[in-house]
Design an enzyme around this catalytic site. Sequence first.
Site, PDB file in Angstrom:
ATOM      1  N   GLU A   5     -28.233  32.299 -32.641  1.00 20.68           N
ATOM      2  CA  GLU A   5     -28.679  33.499 -31.934  1.00 20.68           C
ATOM      3  C   GLU A   5     -30.204  33.544 -31.867  1.00 20.68           C
ATOM      4  OE1 GLU A   5     -26.977  36.992 -33.743  1.00 20.68           O
ATOM      5  OE2 GLU A   5     -24.934  36.183 -33.665  1.00 20.68           O
ATOM      6  N   GLU A  24     -24.449  37.839 -24.330  1.00 18.69           N
ATOM      7  CA  GLU A  24     -23.570  38.883 -24.872  1.00 18.69           C
ATOM      8  C   GLU A  24     -24.164  40.265 -24.607  1.00 18.69           C
ATOM      9  OE1 GLU A  24     -22.307  38.463 -28.964  1.00 18.69           O
ATOM     10  OE2 GLU A  24     -21.317  40.421 -28.950  1.00 18.69           O
TER      11      GLU A  24
END
Length: 305
Positions: free
Chosen positions: A124, A191
């Site tokens: 991430e 996301e």
Amino acid sequence: MSKHSSSAVSRVTVQTLRAMAARGERIVMTTAYDATFARMLEEGGADVLLVGDSLGNVVQGLDTTLPVTLDEMIYHARAVSRGARRAHLVGDMPFMSYQVSAERALENAGRFVAQGNVHAVKLEGGVEMAETIRRIVAVGIPVMGHVGLTPQSVHAMGGFKVQGRDEDDAERVFADAKAVAEAGAYAIVLEGTPAPLAARIRKQLPIPTIGIGAGPDCDGQVLVCYDLLGLSAERVPKFVKCYESFYARGVAAMRGYAAEVKNGSFPDAAHSFGLSAAAPGVASASLAPAAESGGGVEAKSGETH
Ligand code: KIV
């Protein structure tokens, strides 16, 4: 067979995913945490199986993914790799396994691939992770990026919130995605981003985009497998579509089993073993019918299936 030969099933690779995106074929991705689910999901059409740190939520019952360790991820990745033959396997780098330094990240990515049998790692972050991605990619480990709503930054985001809603924040998310692509990532998860922003990123980035809560205009989609199968007892987020209700079906199946154990109707003769002829004097009235009806397995074989 040479040690390099494989069975007839051809593995989905980084190159396969690039080619799929180039010809407009959508990439199907979901999570998996064990061998049985991996087999089932692959048979159902998963191109990519992510051993996600979401296992902290759905397997370990945690509120966040933050406590999940690399050892735990590797344990689950090995199990998934035993169940999957075709899918491309991605290992999700857990919190603090890659943020401390690029060296540590490189070491841990190497462990994930070598010990967890995954084909790529996912991490991430955007601009701040570019150098780390570069270093990992440079040693031959493919990296999948992940920007927008990044669950490991839940406290910095003030909760699990859609990212990039206003103009400035949209520019920030776009810059993150661009930095990840330029650092050499082969694909990127978007996301919790508005659909138009995801569409823009897909249009302007040369790598496949995989959306989750990012609308339809991505090269592929990913959902947590427990969510798409309806295995969660709790309410699922707006972007999740449940294609089954396995939690409710599991409760119903368990109720059937519990009722039959309570009333003594399970196990019946068909699910019991008879005695072999060579066991005189221990005949049991309750087991004899199984042998006579052929419902049991011959005891002399020693097998139970
Ligand atoms: O851990 C995970 O399951 C993920 C997906 C939601 C992309 O990162």
